[in-house]
Design a protein around this motif. Sequence first.
Motif: not given
Length: 248
Positions: A217-236
Amino acid sequence: MSAAVSTDGRETGTALDIRGLTTTYGAVRALDDVSFAVPSGRITAVLGANGAGKTTLLRTISGLVPATSGTVALGSHDLSRTPAERMPGLGLAHVPEGRGVITEMTVEENLRLGGLGRRTGTEPVPLERVFDLFQVLGERRHGVAHQLSGGERQMLVIGRALMASPTVLLLDEPSLGLAPRIVAQILDLLGGLARDEGLTVLLVEQNARSALSVADRGVVLSLGRVVADESAATLAGDDQLRHAYLGF
């Protein structure tokens, strides 16, 4: 916490449950209402640009930085109210950025230090177990740590953390400054520990492409907030998100 069976047939539950986590430095919100779950026995990559809050997230989870509000649950324990020195006994190990070995001590002495704060109720992890994982450390077990290369020091700090028999490993920027071959070796090892031994890894990594190649899985942060929380395959596979936040 309930368990579920994923598409690869492995049972999984939640190792860390992060809810509304906010951390401030004065007037600056380094983390702003961060919420996500870290699945057991998997690698979750935390991604984002410099200053996104990735390192602060790990430091808040491990008690090195106090949370302003919110909770981090490890089983029945609220880590946001737990002193940092108690974390290893609860099964949480944190490898911060920087390869902080004790350079005057030998490889073996560094590893034995990691076992002193092992998870409550566990037997000492045999040194040979770490040497099986990192054969180069076995070859240098009696050498002092300042003689190690950067990659070998990174292996040593990970090995020292594993000596505490953690259920959850927080790992901050393990690839920084290392050759691609060494990075691939370390990431492959982490994947094996998660897949074969059920270790949960929360991985902060600037190299998003490498992190997503090994993460579940991957969680993407931007300026301290979560902007994405998905499977790694989905993010890639999300070109727009990758270009906007991950740099590839």
